[in-house]
Scaffold this motif. Structure first.
Motif, short mmCIF file in Angstrom:
data_model
loop_
_atom_site.label_atom_id
_atom_site.label_comp_id
_atom_site.label_asym_id
_atom_site.label_seq_id
_atom_site.Cartn_x
_atom_site.Cartn_y
_atom_site.Cartn_z
N ASP A 29 0.74 -1.12 -0.13
CA ASP A 29 -0.01 0.01 -0.01
C ASP A 29 0.82 1.30 0.06
O ASP A 29 0.18 2.51 0.34
N ALA A 30 2.10 1.08 -0.19
CA ALA A 30 2.95 2.37 -0.55
C ALA A 30 2.49 3.18 -1.80
O ALA A 30 1.91 2.56 -2.63
N ASP A 31 2.62 4.66 -1.49
CA ASP A 31 2.14 5.49 -2.65
C ASP A 31 2.91 5.05 -3.82
O ASP A 31 4.14 5.16 -3.87
N ALA A 48 5.42 7.70 -5.21
CA ALA A 48 6.49 7.53 -4.49
C ALA A 48 7.35 6.51 -4.51
O ALA A 48 8.74 6.51 -4.73
N ARG A 49 6.85 5.36 -4.63
CA ARG A 49 7.65 3.96 -4.86
C ARG A 49 8.26 4.33 -6.17
O ARG A 49 9.53 3.81 -6.35
N GLY A 56 3.36 2.11 3.72
CA GLY A 56 2.13 2.78 3.64
C GLY A 56 1.64 2.97 4.86
O GLY A 56 2.25 3.65 5.65
N ARG A 57 0.68 1.93 5.62
CA ARG A 57 0.23 2.10 6.71
C ARG A 57 1.16 1.60 7.87
O ARG A 57 0.97 1.85 8.98
N ASP A 86 6.36 6.99 7.21
CA ASP A 86 5.70 8.00 7.95
C ASP A 86 5.41 7.52 9.19
O ASP A 86 5.31 8.12 10.37
N ASP A 101 -5.26 4.11 7.98
CA ASP A 101 -4.18 4.90 7.76
C ASP A 101 -3.40 5.31 8.99
O ASP A 101 -3.52 4.94 10.11
N ARG A 115 -4.32 13.24 4.48
CA ARG A 115 -3.82 13.27 3.33
C ARG A 115 -4.40 14.24 2.33
O ARG A 115 -5.54 14.67 2.74
N ALA A 163 8.17 12.68 -6.33
CA ALA A 163 7.83 12.80 -4.86
C ALA A 163 9.32 13.32 -4.39
O ALA A 163 10.13 12.49 -3.71
#
Lengths: 200, 544
Positions: free
Chosen positions: B185-187, B190-191, B266-267, B289, B338, B389, B459
């Motif tokens: 679930d990474a963006d 950005a990945r 991601g989460r 994050d 999230d 977000r 990103a």
């Protein structure tokens, strides 16, 4: 591996080396070893006007915080330091014991060189581990403030990992600082301190 | 994590003890991991704390007396200022100093004395107990003397013989293998950006590789090895987080790597953190994050605490501004599943006791209605915290009556956050980085590199952090020469990360034993205008 004593000697080449007192005259080898382990010099230094935060959360100003008339014994530490600072802080704790009831007449000062990690809470916990009394405070603040104090006393080496073992003594506000590089024992510090106070 | 990780070295300790030590008649057998416990934690086989004495009768006990505290987990030592702490792994202590090509497996580190006579078990025991080296000279002041009994001494020496005695996984004669880990679930943007930076950096590294050559040999007994190629393995995880550790185990078994560099989540990153800690795999500076806040763990290292740091900054500001208990309650809003959920919990834990905290969870794809409901309930004495977000920020209704409005810069997009104009008057955003003007000069280097290498900046923060992680890895490995030891890599990153200017968003980085978050502070900012990506500081850089 560079011998510790050679490195220390190099660091104090330009400074005056004062003889350690007669307490060790009876044991020449101990005296030699003590001399090699720690070297003494005097320093003219003016503390910068900066704010520091004490381990009790109070924001204080240098140089006023150290100018209440009491002699000062000062070192630089950081709580994550693995080898040098635990040894130096142990020595301070022993010095505190040696001073006994006279300890309140001294201001013992430990300033963090990793202020971003060393919050007042962390310093307070560190102080408790070593049973620091009310006359012994730990200080943090902004990176700029910590660096300014280190520069003023000539100990700033760019990175906390490059720090050396060094202790400062000052008899009274405005007096010259005595600088001891290396690991002076609590006895040696107490002796140096007593000499300093006696010569005020 | 409360438990330190033993498994990787437990087997080694067992082997070492079995092979290297003989039991004398009547001696008590120490448990198999006794050597490791003594070395790392300062606990004797009897269970009592280890005690060491320095000159001047300064005694140390327990963890502060443990060998690992100074000689480090790797046993390869360290240096602080002018104090060198030498390596004490078995092959240093017991082998004659290496200055010949046959000794290719001996990692070279500072403190290594090439021409010294080897210790014997007897002279080593004497060194530990009496503080004199194999030639009878006093050891450094920093080295305590330890009154170990024979059983404890045997356990310790056996452990030292086992330290870094095996070849490290992921290190070939000419190649270093690294993995980067991507959670499902990474963006996506950005990945992409991260992978482009990693692939280009590795390609640049390998462009200078000239192929095999015989190891060089210098007269000072220092070995220089040809540099190795770097090989990047991209480990893309799939499915639910509970399955990730198993996937990682399979990946590592198939293509063992020396370390994990960068990566993106991601989460949650927690299963990756746990895997790396359990398998003694350095996990360096991922783009997460929400990291795992466990500073007593060793292998995972982070740039910052991310949204957890932001929660602390907001809590601190709330405490400072509302010290007179003028705050009625704190209302927090986050999207289901999230990282805002963990951030809200962290903030709640730092609020003054008795201050109520309410959370609103966004569940539907379009946030408008949920947000309207959440905001409608916010009154003048409340504080509102938005863990949202950009898409959700853009859907905000009219702002509430309270001036105490906070939003996450990391989640919202920093100065690019699409916060509606009406909100910009009161809102304050957490900003755990240098402001754009402050970082502009230092950002010139990575941005220039992206341009020259034709890497689209989709990103900027993630790509900059990735590039910074690569540079830190590269410089650290350079300092290590050819001592490719996983524990040593982490220890050297700790020591070296603060030595350079930060070509990135952070004002400074610093690590040390027991520190796993390199950037520790942040500030709050306000938007300077009703539109546009411009922010201005609202207070000083704060370490919460």
């Amino acid at each position: 591996m560079r011998p510790l004593n050679a490195a220390l000697a190099a660091a104090t080449l330009s400074a005056a080396v004062l003889a350690v007192g007669p307490a060790w005259a009876t044991e020449p080898h101990a005296h030699d070893h003590a001399m090699k382990r720690a070297t003494r010099s005097t320093v003219d230094a003016t503390l910068p006007t900066v704010e520091l935060v004490r381990d009790d959360g109070e924001t204080v100003s240098l140089p006023a915080e150290l100018d209440d008339g009491r002699p000062v014994v000062l070192n630089f530490v950081f709580t994550s330091c693995a080898s040098i600072c635990p040894a130096m802080t142990h020595i301070f704790a022993q010095l505190q014991d040696r001073l006994g009831s006279a300890r309140d007449r001294v201001h013992m000062v430990s300033i963090s060189i990793d202020p971003e990690q060393d919050t007042p809470e962390r310093l307070a916990a560190y102080a408790r581990r070593y049973h620091a009394g009310p006359q012994w405070h730990f200080y943090t603040g902004t990176t700029e403030a910590s660096v300014a104090v280190q520069r003023a006393l000539g100990t700033f080496r760019g990175d906390k990992m490059d720090h050396t073992a060094v202790t400062f003594l000052r008899a009274s506000p405005g007096a010259r600082w005595v600088r001891i590089d290396g690991f002076a024992s609590a006895d040696e510090l107490a002796h140096a301190f007593q000499e300093l106070v006696a010569s005020r | 994590m409360a438990q330190p990780a033993f498994p990787a070295l437990r087997g080694l300790a067992l082997l070492a003890l079995a092979g290297a030590t003989a039991m004398t008649a009547g001696a008590t057998a120490a448990p198999p991991d006794a050597g490791e416990r003594l070395y790392r934690q300062g606990v004797l086989p009897s269970g009592r704390p280890l005690r060491g004495v320095r000159e001047g009768d300064v005694s140390v006990e327990g963890l502060t007396a443990a060998c690992a505290t100074c000689h480090r987990r790797s046993g390869l030592g360290s240096w602080e200022g002018q104090s060198v702490i030498p390596p004490i792994i078995g092959c240093y202590l017991f082998r004659p100093g290496a200055r010949n090509v046959e000794d290719v497996d001996l990692p070279h580190v500072l403190g290594f004395v090439p021409h010294r006579q080897p210790y014997t078990e007897a002279t080593l025991a004497r060194a530990i107990r009496d503080g004199v080296d194999q030639q009878g000279r006093r050891l450094s002041y920093l080295m305590p003397r330890y009154a170990l009994d024979d059983s404890a001494m045997r356990a310790l020496v056996g452990y030292l013989k086992g330290l870094t005695s095996r070849p490290e996984p992921g290190v070939d004669r000419d190649t270093l293998h690294f993995a980067t880990i991507v959670t499902p679930d990474a963006d996506p943007a950005a990945r992409q950006g991260m992978l482009a930076v990693l692939r280009q950096f590795f390609a640049d590294k390998n462009a200078g590789y000239r192929g095999e050559a015989p190891p060089l040999h210098s007269t000072r007994g220092v070995m220089y090895r040809v540099s190795r190629k770097w090989d990047l393995h991209v480990w893309e995880l799939s499915g639910p987080p509970e399955t990730w550790e198993q996937q990682l185990r399979e990946r590592q078994a198939a293509t063992p790597v020396f370390a994990v560099i960068s990566g993106i989540a991601g989460r949650t990153w927690a299963p990756v953190h746990a895997f790396c800690e359990h398998t003694s795999l350095p996990c360096l500076l991922p783009n997460v994050d929400l990291p795992v806040a466990a500073e007593q763990d060793f292998y995972p290292v982070y740039f910052s605490k991310g949204v957890l740091l932001e929660a602390s900054l907001i809590a601190r500001r709330l405490r400072d501004e509302h010290a007179g208990a003028t705050l009625r309650r704190v209302v927090q809003v986050y999207r289901e599943g999230d990282v805002g959920e963990a951030a809200a919990a962290a903030l709640q834990a730092e609020l003054p006791a008795g201050l109520p905290s309410v959370v609103h969870v966004l569940r539907s794809a379009s946030a408008r209605q949920d947000l309207a409901a959440a905001i409608a309930g916010v009154a003048g004495g409340d504080a509102l915290v938005l863990w949202l977000r950009p898409a959700d920020l853009a859907a905000l209704p009219a702002p509430p009556a309270t001036p105490a409005v906070f939003l996450s810069g990391i989640l919202g997009g920093l100065e690019g956050a699409p916060l509606p104009s009406a909100w910009r008057v009161a809102a304050r955003m957490t900003y755990p980085y240098d402001l754009p003007a402050q970082r502009k000069v230092r950002m010139g280097f990575p941005l220039g590199w992206f341009t020259v290498r034709h890497i689209p900046v989709v990103a900027e923060r993630v790509e900059t952090d990735t590039y910074l992680a690569c540079v830190i890895l590269s410089e650290t490995l350079g300092h290590m020469q050819d001592s490719f030891v996983r524990d040593y890599l982490v220890e050297r990153v700790e020591a070296l990360v603060s030595h350079r200017l930060v070509n990135g968003y952070y004002p400074r980085l610093g690590l040390a034993p027991g520190q796993r978050f390199a950037s520790k502070g942040g500030r709050l900012v306000r938007f300077s205008g009703l539109q546009g990506p411009a922010v201005v500081a609202d207070g000083d850089w704060t370490i919460p």
